[in-house]
Design a protein around this motif. Structure first.
Motif, PDB file in Angstrom:
ATOM      1  N   HIS A 193       0.813  -1.225   0.000  1.00 53.95           N
ATOM      2  CA  HIS A 193       0.000   0.000   0.000  1.00 53.95           C
ATOM      3  C   HIS A 193       0.844   1.273   0.000  1.00 53.95           C
ATOM      4  N   ILE A 202      -2.993   3.451   6.092  1.00 52.48           N
ATOM      5  CA  ILE A 202      -3.881   2.817   5.117  1.00 52.48           C
ATOM      6  C   ILE A 202      -5.344   3.146   5.371  1.00 52.48           C
ATOM      7  N   VAL A 203      -5.767   3.057   6.626  1.00 50.08           N
ATOM      8  CA  VAL A 203      -7.186   3.208   6.965  1.00 50.08           C
ATOM      9  C   VAL A 203      -7.480   4.563   7.581  1.00 50.08           C
ATOM     10  N   TYR A 252     -11.077  -6.713   3.683  1.00 48.32           N
ATOM     11  CA  TYR A 252      -9.816  -6.250   4.250  1.00 48.32           C
ATOM     12  C   TYR A 252      -9.890  -6.242   5.775  1.00 48.32           C
ATOM     13  N   SER A 270      -7.957  -3.192  -0.481  1.00 53.36           N
ATOM     14  CA  SER A 270      -8.015  -1.908   0.207  1.00 53.36           C
ATOM     15  C   SER A 270      -9.195  -1.951   1.175  1.00 53.36           C
ATOM     16  N   GLU A 285     -11.738  -0.263   1.439  1.00 50.43           N
ATOM     17  CA  GLU A 285     -13.040   0.023   0.832  1.00 50.43           C
ATOM     18  C   GLU A 285     -13.539  -1.116  -0.037  1.00 50.43           C
TER      19      GLU A 285
END
Length: 303
Positions: A140, A216-217, A229, A299, A301
């Motif tokens: 990522h 990432i989140v 994820y 990912s 989402e």
């Protein structure tokens, strides 16, 4: 199908390169002098040579698979120009080239083990560290830009190296315990010596894991478990907690049990208990790497 192949190749590369890096690191911080010669305690030469060669073959397969998936071309003659473009004109390709050079260095260093065991393991460690770090370009962090991208990569490097140190140590202990008559003095000393290294590894993995999550989140868990994820991440964290339980068991119960048994001469029960614990802990680590390989293709989402 291409996604499944990609995940399998990612998993195999994670495991292979972590073993290359982690076994060399274990030989340097746990063993002494001539104990680092291949065969004295651990079969360094065949193990490290195999992981270096296998790492190169897996990297070739991963590059072909990635190019094939991105170009949509299946004929080799048509695919080759796309591979050249990928290797020479993209960041992923440059990191791949760096990995191949690092693996060549590691493979060459293995041949020096009999004459200069410490220098040999040091060069393998260097090559393994570089090769393992290049996996971050397939994660990522590669999607970030500017300073955020640099910090994300640094965090990824530390996370990969710490995880590699843990996986390599587990494999080394499993091999030491696999001997029909383990050298108890060396085994007890390395188990005790790993306490500090293990604590550092756990701290680095935990801190960098949290930072990576924030990259990432973000600072939220709302709705995370609604995605594949998030579900895989939760499973990974659960298994990491299981590994911590095994590590605590080894540290506070099985290692002292081995030391006491070594003094009394009745060590079979202690050795067998350690064998089971190390095999189970290593198995959990392998499953975690499978989740990591899968997570790298998703990912938060994505459904």
């Amino acid at each position: 199908m291409s996604d499944s192949i990609n995940i399998v190749l990612r998993f195999a590369l994670y495991l292979d390169l972590m073993l290359l890096f982690g076994l060399a690191a274990f030989g340097l911080y746990s063993l002494r002098g001539q104990e680092r010669v291949s065969g004295a305690q651990l079969p360094f030469a065949p193990l490290l040579a195999t992981t270096a060669v296998l790492g190169g073959l897996l990297s070739l397969a991963a590059m072909v698979c990635m190019t094939w998936a991105m170009s949509g071309v299946s004929d080799w003659i048509e695919l080759w120009p796309h591979i050249e473009m990928m290797v020479w004109e993209t960041d992923v390709g440059l990191s791949w080239t760096l990995r191949m050079v690092a693996l060549l260095l590691a493979g060459f260093a293995v041949t020096l083990n009999k004459r200069w065991p410490t220098a040999s393991l040091g060069l393998v460690l260097l090559g393994g560290a570089v090769a393992l770090a290049t996996l971050a370009w397939a994660g990522h962090g590669a999607m970030d830009e500017g300073a955020r991208r640099s910090w994300h990569f640094i965090t990824d490097f530390l996370h990969l190296w710490a995880a590699g140190g843990w996986v390599g140590a587990l494999a080394a202990f499993a091999l030491l315990l696999r001997q029909s008559e383990p050298r108890l003095a060396v085994l007890a000393r390395t188990l005790t010596g790993f306490e500090t290294a293990g604590a550092v590894i756990v701290v680095v993995i935990s801190v960098t894991g949290v930072i990576n999550y924030l990259f990432i989140v973000g600072p939220s868990i709302t709705g995370l478990l609604d995605s594949t994820y998030g579900q895989l991440l939760a499973l990974k964290l659960t298994l990491f907690a299981v590994m911590l339980v095994f590590a605590a068991l080894n540290r506070f119960h099985l290692s002292p049990l081995l030391e006491n048994a070594r003094q009394t001469g009745e060590h079979r029960v202690a050795v067998n208990a350690l064998r089971r614990s190390m095999v189970l802990e290593f198995s959990v680590a392998v499953v975690i790497l499978g989740f990591v390989a899968w997570l790298g293709t998703l990912s938060p989402e994505m459904e």
